[in-house]
Write a protein that holds these residues in place. Structure first.
Motif, PDB file in Angstrom:
ATOM      1  N   GLU A  51       0.792  -1.222   0.000  1.00 38.14           N
ATOM      2  CA  GLU A  51       0.000   0.000   0.000  1.00 38.14           C
ATOM      3  C   GLU A  51       0.826   1.275   0.000  1.00 38.14           C
ATOM      4  O   GLU A  51       0.350   2.316  -0.444  1.00 38.14           O
ATOM      5  N   VAL A  52       2.058   1.222   0.505  1.00 41.10           N
ATOM      6  CA  VAL A  52       2.833   2.450   0.665  1.00 41.10           C
ATOM      7  C   VAL A  52       4.010   2.502  -0.295  1.00 41.10           C
ATOM      8  O   VAL A  52       4.086   3.371  -1.162  1.00 41.10           O
ATOM      9  N   ALA A  53       4.953   1.590  -0.155  1.00 40.39           N
ATOM     10  CA  ALA A  53       6.162   1.619  -0.978  1.00 40.39           C
ATOM     11  C   ALA A  53       6.620   0.200  -1.257  1.00 40.39           C
ATOM     12  O   ALA A  53       7.076  -0.495  -0.365  1.00 40.39           O
ATOM     13  N   GLY A  54       6.523  -0.216  -2.469  1.00 43.41           N
ATOM     14  CA  GLY A  54       6.926  -1.562  -2.849  1.00 43.41           C
ATOM     15  C   GLY A  54       6.145  -1.986  -4.076  1.00 43.41           C
ATOM     16  O   GLY A  54       5.231  -1.281  -4.501  1.00 43.41           O
ATOM     17  N   PRO A  55       6.482  -3.119  -4.655  1.00 44.00           N
ATOM     18  CA  PRO A  55       7.631  -3.967  -4.298  1.00 44.00           C
ATOM     19  C   PRO A  55       8.950  -3.411  -4.826  1.00 44.00           C
ATOM     20  O   PRO A  55       8.976  -2.730  -5.844  1.00 44.00           O
ATOM     21  N   VAL A  56      10.033  -3.704  -4.112  1.00 41.30           N
ATOM     22  CA  VAL A  56      11.379  -3.260  -4.476  1.00 41.30           C
ATOM     23  C   VAL A  56      12.232  -4.505  -4.649  1.00 41.30           C
ATOM     24  O   VAL A  56      12.385  -5.299  -3.708  1.00 41.30           O
ATOM     25  N   THR A  57      12.800  -4.670  -5.821  1.00 39.05           N
ATOM     26  CA  THR A  57      13.497  -5.913  -6.153  1.00 39.05           C
ATOM     27  C   THR A  57      14.656  -6.212  -5.202  1.00 39.05           C
ATOM     28  O   THR A  57      14.796  -7.333  -4.715  1.00 39.05           O
ATOM     29  N   GLY A  58      15.506  -5.220  -4.945  1.00 37.90           N
ATOM     30  CA  GLY A  58      16.659  -5.451  -4.085  1.00 37.90           C
ATOM     31  C   GLY A  58      16.262  -5.896  -2.686  1.00 37.90           C
ATOM     32  O   GLY A  58      16.837  -6.840  -2.123  1.00 37.90           O
TER      33      GLY A  58
ATOM     34  N   ALA B 125       7.379  -9.281  -5.798  1.00 38.43           N
ATOM     35  CA  ALA B 125       8.314  -8.516  -6.631  1.00 38.43           C
ATOM     36  C   ALA B 125       8.456  -9.165  -8.008  1.00 38.43           C
ATOM     37  O   ALA B 125       8.492  -8.469  -9.038  1.00 38.43           O
ATOM     38  N   ALA B 126       8.527 -10.504  -8.037  1.00 41.47           N
ATOM     39  CA  ALA B 126       8.636 -11.200  -9.319  1.00 41.47           C
ATOM     40  C   ALA B 126       7.377 -10.997 -10.157  1.00 41.47           C
ATOM     41  O   ALA B 126       7.446 -10.794 -11.372  1.00 41.47           O
ATOM     42  N   ALA B 127       6.220 -11.044  -9.500  1.00 42.02           N
ATOM     43  CA  ALA B 127       4.962 -10.816 -10.215  1.00 42.02           C
ATOM     44  C   ALA B 127       4.912  -9.401 -10.780  1.00 42.02           C
ATOM     45  O   ALA B 127       4.453  -9.185 -11.907  1.00 42.02           O
ATOM     46  N   ASP B 128       5.387  -8.433 -10.008  1.00 38.93           N
ATOM     47  CA  ASP B 128       5.374  -7.040 -10.460  1.00 38.93           C
ATOM     48  C   ASP B 128       6.261  -6.863 -11.688  1.00 38.93           C
ATOM     49  O   ASP B 128       5.891  -6.146 -12.633  1.00 38.93           O
ATOM     50  N   ARG B 129       7.416  -7.503 -11.707  1.00 36.28           N
ATOM     51  CA  ARG B 129       8.328  -7.374 -12.854  1.00 36.28           C
ATOM     52  C   ARG B 129       7.702  -7.954 -14.115  1.00 36.28           C
ATOM     53  O   ARG B 129       7.984  -7.498 -15.222  1.00 36.28           O
ATOM     54  N   GLN B 130       6.856  -8.967 -13.946  1.00 33.33           N
ATOM     55  CA  GLN B 130       6.244  -9.621 -15.099  1.00 33.33           C
ATOM     56  C   GLN B 130       4.856  -9.078 -15.422  1.00 33.33           C
ATOM     57  O   GLN B 130       4.194  -9.562 -16.340  1.00 33.33           O
ATOM     58  N   GLY B 131       4.415  -8.082 -14.649  1.00 30.64           N
ATOM     59  CA  GLY B 131       3.101  -7.508 -14.885  1.00 30.64           C
ATOM     60  C   GLY B 131       1.963  -8.440 -14.514  1.00 30.64           C
ATOM     61  O   GLY B 131       0.856  -8.334 -15.058  1.00 30.64           O
ATOM     62  N   ILE B 132       2.217  -9.345 -13.568  1.00 29.02           N
ATOM     63  CA  ILE B 132       1.204 -10.308 -13.125  1.00 29.02           C
ATOM     64  C   ILE B 132       0.693  -9.881 -11.755  1.00 29.02           C
ATOM     65  O   ILE B 132       1.491  -9.520 -10.880  1.00 29.02           O
TER      66      ILE B 132
END
Length: 502
Positions: free
Chosen positions: A268-275, A324-331
């Protein structure tokens, strides 16, 4: 009653009812504390279930206290995540409260146990506040209440538990300070601490260091409070030394509060962040495997169960690298979120039952050494059955809610092609089966040995029948809840926030 009017009364009620009861039981005569505390606990559980029913029927409930909306007012919000954890608190809280009322020696040493009820009700109020708070500062305050109450509950175990309680206090304060730094950064950048408003304002920010620092500080603080490897050293002592009625509260509920805070900030605030996700993923894998190996070497039953908590918490924190992995793949990360919440509920139910069972055997035998359990299963068959069912659920074997949660977690990992998570979950399941079979093997094989351990065992009266039945009741819930695993996962996604929405 319409949903808005019910929400106005019930959502604040899950926080204020146990808080008022905690104050009340302090001023009443000691003899009345058990009765009033149990009534208050059951009413709190009923209120929490009512809020869950409203969320299921009407969707997320939002309440602004005093009629002032954010950012000026205090907002409470019951969404799907809130409902799932309020339901877990209601079930575990009610069972533990009945156990404590029926068997006072389980609440602490003589002279300290009088403080169990006000401290437990205060902790329950803090837990509810964590689950329904819509404001970062209120989350911080609620988390502090939960932490301090948990420390006091551990200290009820007497002088042997004081050192563990002090270490717990240091950890609780350190974790809270890290979270305080994170919310300070959020306020300096957005001018608000409301979760929704802060998330909206940070969504358009291009301040990379800030967007990394907020989740990094939050995850570090919450990983410390949840005892994620390598920040786990305090938990086995605290949970192992706590009174029999306290350990289920700590493992089943308290460690979930910091996990919920981590989810709120991440989604809700800040994320996901890969590192940050990579670091959390490594730590979660370390928790699953290293703590599992430590449990294999543990000589005490409660200490084994405590190391199991560290290991099981690792599965929950796998949500963050999956998201984070889902966010990178647009899922959308809905499958991962549902899996994490399902596993959290499964762990809370099974671990609470297992700690209750371990406490009963410790009291009967005069110690909790695993080798002292040899051949004792027939003496408390109902409790032994509960241990067996809980072991199956925590290992993630069919047909239990733990199996359903792991299946959902594996499905989420396959969806984003996170094969390393599949490998970690598979290895963790084998290790869990190994350490959970140890007490079962001792209980069901061999003959009870006479000698130094058997004399105090024979002198101890049998616990009340209801006390021996309660662990089995919770264990059976983990089996029955398997058939509700899909609705439970779907409930977790009610009122999704931008971080995990399609």
């Amino acid at each position: 009653m319409t949903a808005p009017s019910a929400a106005a009364a019930l959502v604040p009620g899950v926080v204020l009812l146990p808080l008022a009861a905690a104050v009340l039981v302090v001023v009443v005569p000691t003899a009345a504390r058990r009765v009033i505390g149990l009534i208050a606990a059951l009413l709190t559980a009923a209120t929490g279930i009512a809020v869950v029913a409203l969320v299921v029927a009407h969707g997320p409930l939002a309440v602004s206290l005093g009629g002032h909306r954010p950012p000026l007012g205090i907002s409470l919000r019951a969404d799907g995540i809130s409902a799932a954890f309020l339901l877990l608190s209601a079930v575990v809280g009610a069972v533990v409260s009945v156990h404590a009322a029926a068997h006072p020696p389980s609440t602490g040493v003589t002279g300290s146990r009088d403080w169990f009820w006000p401290t437990w009700l205060l902790a329950w109020s803090g837990l509810a506040a964590v689950f329904v708070s819509g404001d970062l500062f209120n989350l911080y305050v609620a988390l502090e209440i939960v932490g301090l109450a948990a420390v006091l509950l551990v200290a009820l175990g007497g002088p042997d538990a004081w050192r563990a309680a002090f270490r717990y206090l240091i950890v609780a304060v350190a974790g809270s300070l890290l979270f305080l730094l994170a919310l300070t950064l959020v306020y300096s950048a957005t001018g608000t601490l409301d979760l929704a408003l802060a998330g909206e304002r940070l969504a358009g920010s291009d301040d990379g260091p800030l967007l990394t620092a907020v989740p990094a500080l939050t995850m570090a603080g919450m990983a410390l409070k949840s005892a994620v490897f390598p920040l786990h050293g305090w938990l086995p002592g605290a949970h192992g030394q706590a009174p029999a009625a306290v350990s289920p509260i700590l493992s089943g509920l308290v460690v979930k509060a910091s996990f919920v805070v981590a989810i709120r900030v991440w989604t809700e605030v800040a994320g996901p962040v890969t590192g940050v996700a990579v670091v959390i993923g490594v730590a979660a894998a370390g928790s699953i495997l290293w703590a599992g190996l430590a449990a294999l070497r543990a000589t005490g039953f409660k200490r084994l169960v405590a190391y199991s908590t560290v290991s099981q918490v690792g599965y929950l924190f796998l949500f963050f690298p999956l998201a984070a992995a889902a966010d990178r793949q647009g899922i959308p990360a809905t499958v991962a979120l549902g899996a994490a919440v399902t596993l959290a509920v499964a762990h809370g139910l099974a671990k609470s039952a297992l700690f209750l069972a371990a406490g009963i055997f410790k009291e009967q035998l005069g110690n909790d050494r695993i080798d002292s359990l040899t051949g004792r299963g027939a003496e408390l068959p109902v409790v032994t059955m509960a241990i067996g069912i809980c072991a199956v659920s925590l290992a993630g074997l069919p047909v239990t809610l733990g199996f359903a949660g792991k299946w959902q977690l594996l499905s989420a990992a396959v969806e984003v092609r996170a094969w390393w998570i599949v490998a970690v979950v598979a290895a963790g399941t084998l290790v869990a089966a190994g350490y959970l079979l140890r007490p079962l093997q001792a209980l069901l094989t061999g003959a009870a040995e006479d000698g130094i351990d058997s004399a105090p065992h024979r002198a101890r009266p049998a616990p009340p029948r209801v006390v021996t039945v309660l662990p089995l009741l919770l264990a059976l819930v983990t089996v029955g809840a398997t058939f509700a695993s899909v609705p439970l996962a779907e409930l977790a996604t009610v009122g999704l926030t931008p971080g995990v929405q399609p």
